[in-house]
Design an enzyme around this catalytic site. Sequence first.
Site: not given
Length: 756
Positions: A368, A681
Site C-alpha cells: 500500500h 483495475c
Amino acid sequence: MRGPPAGPRVLLRRLREIMAEPISAQDRLDKIVRQIASNMVAEVCSAYVLRSDGVLELYATEGLKREAVHNASLRVGQGLVGTIAEEARTLNLPNAQAHPAFQYLPETGEEIYNSFLGVPILRAGRSLGVLVVQNKAHRTYYDEEVEALQTVAMVLAEMIAVGELEGLARPGTSLDLKRSIRLTGLGLCDGVGLGHVVLHEPRVVVTALIGEDAGQESERLDAAIAGLRLSVDDMLQRGDIGDEGEHRDVLEAYRMFAHDRGWVRRMHEAIANGLTAEAAVEKVQSDTRARLLQRQIDPVLRDRLHDFDDLANRLLRVLLNKPHGPSGADLPRDAIIVARNMGAAELLDYDRERVRALVLEEGGPTSHVTIVARALGIATVGRAEDVVALVENGDAIIVDGSTGEVHLRPSAELEGAYAEKVRFRARRQEQYRLLRDKPAVTRDGERVTLSMNAGLVVDLPHLHESGADGIGLFRTELQFMIAAKMPKIGEQAALYGAVLDAADGRPVTFRTLDIGGDKVLPYMRTAQEENPAMGWRAIRLGLDRPGLLRTQIRALLQAAAERELRIMLPMVTELAEVRKTRELIEREIAHLRRHGHKEPAKLHIGVMVEVPSLLFQLDGLAAVADFISVGSNDLLQFMTATDRGNTLVATRFDPLSRHFLRALKTIVASANAAGVPVTLCGEMAGSPLSAMALIGIGYRSLSMSAAAIGPVKAMVLALDTGKLGVLFDRLLDAPNADDGLRSALAGFAEAEGVPV
Ligand code: PEP
Ligand code: MG
C-alpha cells in the site's frame, strides 16, 4: 586472572583530553596512537583509514617506520588489516605471522612483531578503517583491551564521519565514507529523483562518547531499558498498533528482544569500559549492523538483527529524550526519503511538494505504501538492500524508479547524465500532455477506456491533468487509513461529493471500505489474525459490522444526490454477499426517501473479482452485478498463493503468464457474453506491456494510476488489436508458453513500433 596493566578507563580519560586539545587532525591522531600504545604496553599502534578506492592507508603509527605514514597501504581483503575491514570483525592473534591472511609490508618494518590485535573502525556497521596494536611477545590480548580498542575506534569513526581527517587524504583521493555506491533494487514507481537523503527514522547522533561515572551511566541505561520495555508492553496492551506503523508481531518481537540478556549485558560491558550509556547502545548497535552487512546471512537472522537495530534506535531515543517518528519539520526541498519500510499513512505525513523520491529496503509492487507513492507520483525503488546503513542524512542521492537503480553520493558526471534524463522525461511528459484530450483508440478503431485509480483529495487534480475517462477505482479506505479517528458521516460525504464534483460528469466507481489485511486502521480494534489477507476484511467485515458499511453507504448516497452513483464491493467470495449488500443499500435508499433526501439519479452496484472462487460463479455473477472490475493484485495473490506484501515472494510469479491470462480472459469473455461492463483495475493495467496483453485478451476498459495514463494511451494509439489477437490465440494455446510470454509480447511491440 590479572587485568591489563592500565585500565581502559584511564585510556579513555586521556583520549577525552586529547580530543579537546586545539591541535591539527594529524597531531591528534598521532597522539591517540601513542597513548594507546603506552596504555596497552604495546610496541606498535597504527590507524588505517579506508579510502574511496578500496585502499586502507596508514594514517598514523607509533612503533612502525614514520615514513610509512600515508605511504603504506593495503586493499580491502588483503592481509590481516584488509581482512578486518572486509569482514568488519576483530582479530586477536598471538602469532600473527602464522595466520593465512598475514602479509608483510616491508616499508613498515613490522616483521619482528608476533602478537596482533586489530579492530574495525565502524560507523553504522560500515568499516571506515582499522585500528591495530602489535607486540613482539606472543600474547593474547585481554577482553578488556579488545573492548577498549573498539571504543577508541568509535571515537576515530566519529572523527572520520565529521570530516576531520578529510584534509589529510593524499591529493586525488577521498575517504570511503564519501564513496559513490550503486544499488539495484526493484523499480516500484516510475520517475527519476535527484536530491538529498532524509532518513525516515533519523539516526540519533551520539556526541558524548566517553563516560565519567560508570555507575551513573549504568543506572541511566537500566532506567531507559525499563522505560523501553514499559512502552512496548503498553503499546501491545492498548492494542494501539499501527500508531507508528508497527504490526503486532513486530511489537511482540520487540518485547522479546527488549528482555534479551545478551544484548543488555553487552551494553553494560561497554559502559564498564568507559562509554556513556548512549555510546554503549550505539556501539552494540554498530556491531549488529556490521553483521547485517555481511551478505551470507540467512533471512531469519537478518530479521532478528533488524529488530535489534530498531530497538536500539528506540532505546537511544528514550535515553536522549528524542521523540520517535519522521523528521518532518526541516525537510529539504529535494528530499529523498529512505526507510526500511513504512506505512501508507506515514508517507502522507511528508510534504508532497518537497519529496522527490522514496527508497525502501522492503516494499513490493502492490504494497500500500507503493500504491500511495504511485498516486502521489513519487519515484520509488524497493528492495534496496542495506540502504539505510549505507547513507547519512543529507547525502546526495539519485533514484531511478524505472530501472530500480539508486546512486548514493553520485559523481558530478552521473548527476549531469541524470539531470539530462529528467529533462528528457519532462519532454516526454509534455508529449503525453498533448495526447490528453485525444480518445484512446487503436489503429484498427477499437476504443479503450482509460480511467484512473484514486483515493485521496490529492489525486483529484490528476483527473484533469491525465485526461482520464473517469475514476475506475476510488479506494475509500485511504481516507480512513490516514485519519486519526473514524471519519464521521459528514466528512465521508464531503470527500465523496468533492470527488464527484471534480469528475464533472465522468463516471466514478467508489469501492466500499477495503480494510483488514495490511490496511489497518490505527483506531479500530481487531483481533490478531494469523493470515490477515485471507481474514476478516473488506466486505466480510462490512457485512458483519453493518454499522460501518451502512454509514458509508449513506454518505455515498447523500453525496451523489441526483447524480450517478457507482458502488463496488471488494473481496466478494460468494454471490450471497452481493445480495446481502444490495438489501442493505436498498434499505438505506428507503431511509433517504422517508426523510425527504434526494436520491442518486442512477445507481450501479459492481463486484470486484479478486477471489478465485468467483471464476466459477461467473454466470451467476453477471446476474447480480451491474458491472465487474477485476482486482488483479489480489486475484494473482490468491491464485498463485503468494502474499503480495511479502518481498520474498511478491514478484515470484509473472502476471503475464498463461494461467493468469487465461483466467482473466475467461472473466472478460463471460462478462461480454452477458453484456455486463468489465474493467481491470489492478496495478498491471498501468504497465503498457501488460495493458497491451489485457487488450489482446479482450479488455476494453482499464483503470490505473494517473501517471500511467499517458504511456498506456501512447501504446493504445500505436496498437493494431487484430494482429495482437492472432499472436494471442497462438500464445495462450501453446502448452509451454509461460516462459516466453513476456518476451514474445515485447518482441511483438518492438516489431510493430508499439511503445511499451
Ligand atoms: C486489487 O486487488 O487488484 C485492487 C485493485 O485492490 P487493492 O490493490 O486495493 O487491494
Ligand atoms: Mg484488492
